[in-house]
Motif scaffolding. Structure first.
Motif, PDB file in Angstrom:
ATOM      1  N   ARG A   1      11.564   1.000   0.124  1.00 46.32           N
ATOM      2  CA  ARG A   1      10.452   0.058   0.559  1.00 46.32           C
ATOM      3  C   ARG A   1       9.382   0.823  -0.425  1.00 46.32           C
ATOM      4  NH1 ARG A   1       6.111   1.956   3.444  1.00 46.32           N
ATOM      5  NH2 ARG A   1       7.552   3.390   4.468  1.00 46.32           N
ATOM      6  N   THR A   2       8.612  -0.198  -1.369  1.00 48.37           N
ATOM      7  CA  THR A   2       7.776   0.418  -2.309  1.00 48.37           C
ATOM      8  C   THR A   2       6.613   0.743  -1.523  1.00 48.37           C
ATOM      9  OG1 THR A   2       8.562  -1.194  -4.104  1.00 48.37           O
ATOM     10  CG2 THR A   2       6.363  -0.208  -4.454  1.00 48.37           C
ATOM     11  N   VAL A   3       6.040   2.157  -1.724  1.00 49.20           N
ATOM     12  CA  VAL A   3       4.975   2.701  -1.218  1.00 49.20           C
ATOM     13  C   VAL A   3       3.861   2.875  -2.046  1.00 49.20           C
ATOM     14  CG1 VAL A   3       6.414   3.702   0.786  1.00 49.20           C
ATOM     15  CG2 VAL A   3       5.877   5.188  -1.294  1.00 49.20           C
ATOM     16  N   GLN A   4       4.007   3.146  -3.464  1.00 50.44           N
ATOM     17  CA  GLN A   4       2.954   3.454  -4.055  1.00 50.44           C
ATOM     18  C   GLN A   4       3.457   2.796  -5.777  1.00 50.44           C
ATOM     19  OE1 GLN A   4       1.948   7.157  -4.336  1.00 50.44           O
ATOM     20  NE2 GLN A   4      -0.208   7.147  -5.479  1.00 50.44           N
TER      21      GLN A   4
ATOM     22  N   GLN B   1      10.091   4.442  -0.848  1.00 50.01           N
ATOM     23  CA  GLN B   1      10.821   5.297   0.563  1.00 50.01           C
ATOM     24  C   GLN B   1      12.058   4.832   0.672  1.00 50.01           C
ATOM     25  OE1 GLN B   1       8.179   6.612   3.644  1.00 50.01           O
ATOM     26  NE2 GLN B   1      10.005   6.827   5.136  1.00 50.01           N
TER      27      GLN B   1
ATOM     28  N   LEU C   1      11.598  10.112  -0.989  1.00 45.58           N
ATOM     29  CA  LEU C   1      10.840   9.174  -1.904  1.00 45.58           C
ATOM     30  C   LEU C   1      11.598   9.548  -3.198  1.00 45.58           C
ATOM     31  CD1 LEU C   1       7.183  10.297  -1.410  1.00 45.58           C
ATOM     32  CD2 LEU C   1       8.414   8.159  -0.595  1.00 45.58           C
TER      33      LEU C   1
END
Length: 161
Positions: free
Chosen positions: A119-122, A135, A49
């Motif tokens: 990939r946007t995770v938050q 990530q 991350l």
């Protein structure tokens, strides 16, 4: 309540040497988005991350925040002009540039020292910025002998071994 003003705070943070990146993404309609970012850091090795912070007043804020992913281009010491281009306001930052599309449609600029596609995770609301945690799904570690572009006290600096 603090005993200092925002300029003093900014000047103090400017004592911390940072690297320089360009972060790119695609708006929902496919329009390329990009900006120079020095608020980039790793978060976790497992899973891999990273994060960057974007000012809520940035013209690309809403598009970046709503994009499903982004690309982080770590800049080399010879790329100050490209950094300035993506830091400028009121211009088409992609005009005349050749780029490809990566994961999630993010523009991939040639010549970066290293590249991470995420990939946007938050998304975290943080004062006048939004923190985007991604990530890492693909990367190009680049040339480890190349010197990075640094930023210190409000200007670019050479980073030595």
């Amino acid at each position: 309540m603090t005993s200092f003003d925002s300029r003093t705070f900014r000047d103090t943070l400017g004592q911390f040497l940072t690297g320089v990146t360009i972060v790119t993404a695609a708006a929902q309609d496919g329009t390329p988005l990009g900006l120079t970012v020095n608020s980039f850091t790793s978060v976790s090795l497992d899973p891999p991350l990273v994060l960057f912070c974007i000012d809520k007043k940035a013209g690309s804020h809403d598009g970046m925040v709503s994009a499903p992913g982004y690309a982080v281009h770590i800049l080399g010491g010879d790329q100050a002009d490209l950094s300035n281009r993506f830091a400028a306001r009121g211009i088409d930052r992609f005009a005349g540039l050749t780029y490809t599309r990566g994961l999630y449609g993010a523009p991939i600029l040639p010549g970066a020292m290293a590249l991470l596609e995420c990939r946007t995770v938050q998304r975290v609301d943080a004062g006048d910025h939004t923190i985007l945690i991604g990530q890492v799904e693909r990367l190009d570690p680049g040339n480890r002998t190349r010197k990075p572009l640094g930023y210190l006290r409000g200007r670019y600096t050479a980073v030595a071994d």
